[in-house]
Design a protein around this motif. Structure first.
Motif, short mmCIF file in Angstrom:
data_model
loop_
_atom_site.label_atom_id
_atom_site.label_comp_id
_atom_site.label_asym_id
_atom_site.label_seq_id
_atom_site.Cartn_x
_atom_site.Cartn_y
_atom_site.Cartn_z
N GLN A 184 -3.64 -21.15 47.22
CA GLN A 184 -3.94 -21.05 48.65
C GLN A 184 -3.39 -19.73 49.18
N VAL A 185 -3.97 -19.30 50.29
CA VAL A 185 -3.51 -18.11 50.99
C VAL A 185 -3.25 -18.50 52.44
N ALA A 186 -2.13 -18.05 53.00
CA ALA A 186 -1.82 -18.32 54.41
C ALA A 186 -2.32 -17.16 55.27
N VAL A 187 -3.20 -17.47 56.20
CA VAL A 187 -3.66 -16.49 57.18
C VAL A 187 -2.83 -16.70 58.44
N ILE A 188 -2.12 -15.67 58.87
CA ILE A 188 -1.16 -15.78 59.97
C ILE A 188 -1.58 -14.90 61.12
N ALA A 189 -1.53 -15.45 62.33
CA ALA A 189 -1.88 -14.68 63.54
C ALA A 189 -1.32 -15.41 64.75
N ASN A 190 -1.26 -14.71 65.86
CA ASN A 190 -0.89 -15.32 67.14
C ASN A 190 -2.15 -15.57 67.96
N VAL A 191 -2.18 -16.73 68.61
CA VAL A 191 -3.36 -17.16 69.35
C VAL A 191 -3.00 -17.38 70.82
N ALA A 192 -3.78 -16.80 71.73
CA ALA A 192 -3.57 -17.01 73.16
C ALA A 192 -4.44 -18.17 73.63
N LEU A 193 -3.87 -18.99 74.53
CA LEU A 193 -4.57 -20.17 75.04
C LEU A 193 -4.99 -20.00 76.49
N SER A 194 -5.95 -20.81 76.89
CA SER A 194 -6.39 -20.79 78.29
C SER A 194 -5.61 -21.80 79.13
N GLN A 195 -4.75 -22.63 78.49
CA GLN A 195 -3.92 -23.59 79.22
C GLN A 195 -2.55 -23.66 78.57
N GLU A 196 -1.59 -24.28 79.25
CA GLU A 196 -0.22 -24.36 78.75
C GLU A 196 -0.15 -25.26 77.51
N HIS A 197 0.67 -24.85 76.54
CA HIS A 197 0.82 -25.67 75.32
C HIS A 197 1.84 -26.78 75.50
N ASP B 263 -13.20 -11.02 65.92
CA ASP B 263 -12.33 -11.93 66.69
C ASP B 263 -13.09 -13.13 67.21
N GLU B 264 -14.30 -12.90 67.70
CA GLU B 264 -15.08 -14.00 68.29
C GLU B 264 -15.43 -15.04 67.24
N LEU C 22 -5.73 -28.26 72.59
CA LEU C 22 -5.05 -27.20 73.34
C LEU C 22 -6.00 -26.46 74.26
N GLY C 23 -7.16 -27.03 74.49
CA GLY C 23 -8.15 -26.35 75.32
C GLY C 23 -8.78 -25.19 74.57
N LYS C 24 -9.35 -24.26 75.31
CA LYS C 24 -10.04 -23.12 74.70
C LYS C 24 -9.04 -22.07 74.23
N MET C 25 -9.22 -21.61 73.01
CA MET C 25 -8.42 -20.51 72.49
C MET C 25 -9.08 -19.20 72.92
N SER C 26 -8.36 -18.40 73.69
CA SER C 26 -9.00 -17.26 74.36
C SER C 26 -8.90 -15.94 73.61
N ARG C 27 -7.88 -15.79 72.74
CA ARG C 27 -7.70 -14.50 72.07
C ARG C 27 -6.94 -14.68 70.76
N ILE C 28 -7.28 -13.87 69.77
CA ILE C 28 -6.60 -13.91 68.48
C ILE C 28 -6.00 -12.54 68.19
N GLY C 29 -4.80 -12.53 67.66
CA GLY C 29 -4.13 -11.28 67.34
C GLY C 29 -4.48 -10.79 65.95
N THR C 30 -3.73 -9.82 65.48
CA THR C 30 -3.93 -9.26 64.14
C THR C 30 -3.68 -10.32 63.09
N ARG C 31 -4.58 -10.39 62.10
CA ARG C 31 -4.44 -11.37 61.03
C ARG C 31 -3.82 -10.74 59.80
N VAL C 32 -2.89 -11.47 59.19
CA VAL C 32 -2.25 -11.04 57.95
C VAL C 32 -2.34 -12.19 56.96
N ALA C 33 -2.58 -11.89 55.68
CA ALA C 33 -2.71 -12.93 54.68
C ALA C 33 -1.61 -12.82 53.62
#
Length: 392
Positions: A186-199, A242-243, A257-268
């Motif tokens: 397996q490979v772990a894909v890591i990124a930060n995700v912005a939400l449209s509502q509070e987590h 990104d989309e 978690l509602g709609k995920m609005s943005r994704i950051g840089t992905r690292v594997a």
């Protein structure tokens, strides 16, 4: 020739924590050298990159004991609830902080933030000397001490050398302690995700067809994503814009978690269990990822490593005049073996159980999740490991 009591190879999370914990526990009486090959001031320090880690309640208690938590807490996001589920199936379970009588089940910190805190603290402690950037070229051991040669040809001597330099540990290789490796494929894909509502401090571990998907709460309405996939699936994911990535992530995770609005840089990162059967040798100890590197499922990696650190500190305190003596290292090895073996076995078993599409395995794990959720006696082992209230 500089002399120290303890020489630590590696100044990232494990090495820096050990140096600061030893200094606090021994009242600044031990002379400690930290040898780190990457420049702390560099943005790309691999030990303090853009990843986040979850610190269990037990880990926070250890950090508090060494007076480190107050400096880290401003950068920490509390976890109020953990939701575990199997996508497309009925099995699920939840753990809530209030029900366990704790203010938080754990905390999420960004490694880059902790790196800045640790670098400042290391420089403030007079008993700690930081050699950075520097790398160890050779290791020689005699009956009473260990001597290392750095890449600038300077020499350091000490009573104990500790390897905290990751799963490809240079020190372990030079001393001849090889690692056992199990490839999870397996490979772990890591990124930060912005939400449209509070987590609201919620953390999620969702088992999908491709592998485990974890989302951990962060500051500024973001989640830290770790999505484990098969290597053949990674090729397509790297081509997604990104989309497309957000759309696929939303489909795999759902809308809790509602709609995920943005994704950051992905690292594997490729995922492998790397472990050494011995944690000690003559005037030599191994901690953290140098001792064992786990699959990120259940977030046990650094929490297991911090227990290595706490136990080593406790044993060293008994022998302040000879911190690397046989008695101290033998006791450290004896105390750490059960916890290491149990945690490695547990995390590896979870990977294989929840990455298995065989129908009986799917039915069995969902029945197991439902049973855990409904019967407290079955939930207790999960709670113990999650909270980090593990015997050392």
């Amino acid at each position: 020739m500089k002399r120290f009591d303890v020489i630590i190879s590696g100044g990232a999370m494990a090495g820096a924590t050990l140096a600061l914990a030893l200094d606090a526990s021994c009242g600044g009486k031990l002379r400690i050298a930290v040898v780190e090959s990457y420049d702390f001031s560099a943005q790309a320090h691999p030990g303090f990159d853009a990843r986040s880690i979850a610190l269990s309640d037990g880990t926070v208690q250890i950090l508090q004991a060494y007076r480190l938590w107050d400096a880290i807490q401003p950068y920490a996001t509390p976890i109020s609830r953990i939701h575990v589920s199997d996508r497309g199936h009925a099995g699920m379970t939840e753990i809530e902080a209030k029900q366990q009588g704790v203010s938080a089940l754990g905390y999420v910190v960004e490694l880059a933030d902790v790196g800045q805190v640790y670098h400042r603290l290391l420089q403030e402690r007079p008993a700690i000397e930081l050699f950075c950037p520097a790398s160890i070229q050779t290791v020689e051991r005699t009956t009473d001490e260990v001597q290392i040669l750095l890449d600038d040809q300077s020499s350091l001597r000490g009573k104990l050398l500790v390897a905290a330099d990751g799963n490809a540990s240079t020190c372990c290789r030079q001393i001849g302690i090889d690692a056992n490796v199990h490839d999870f494929e397996q490979v772990a894909v890591i990124a930060n995700v912005a939400l449209s509502q509070e987590h609201q401090g919620q953390a999620f571990e969702r088992f999908t067809q491709s592998g485990p998907l974890a989302l951990l709460p962060m500051t500024r309405q973001r989640m830290s994503m770790v999505w484990c996939v098969r290597p053949d699936a990674l090729e397509n994911m790297l081509d997604w814009d990104d989309e497309t990535f957000l759309s696929q992530l939303q489909q795999a995770f759902g809308w809790r978690l509602g709609k995920m609005s943005r994704i950051g840089t992905r690292v594997a990162y490729p995922l492998k269990l790397t472990y050494r059967t011995r944690a000690v040798s003559h005037r030599f100890a191994i901690i953290g990822n140098a001792a064992q590197t786990l699959h990120p499922i259940a977030g046990q990696g650094f929490n297991l490593g911090i227990r290595d650190i706490a136990t080593l500190v406790e044993e060293i305190r008994h022998y302040p005049d000879d911190v690397g003596c046989y008695a101290a290292l033998s006791a450290f090895q004896h105390r750490r073996t059960p916890d290491r073996q149990k945690t490695m076995t547990m995390t590896s078993a979870l990977v294989h159980i929840f990455s298995n599409a065989w129908f009986p395995a799917v039915v069995g794990r969902n029945l197991g999740l439902m049973a855990i959720d409904n019967f407290p006696v079955l939930k207790q082992p999960l709670l113990t490991q999650t909270l980090g209230h593990v015997s050392r």
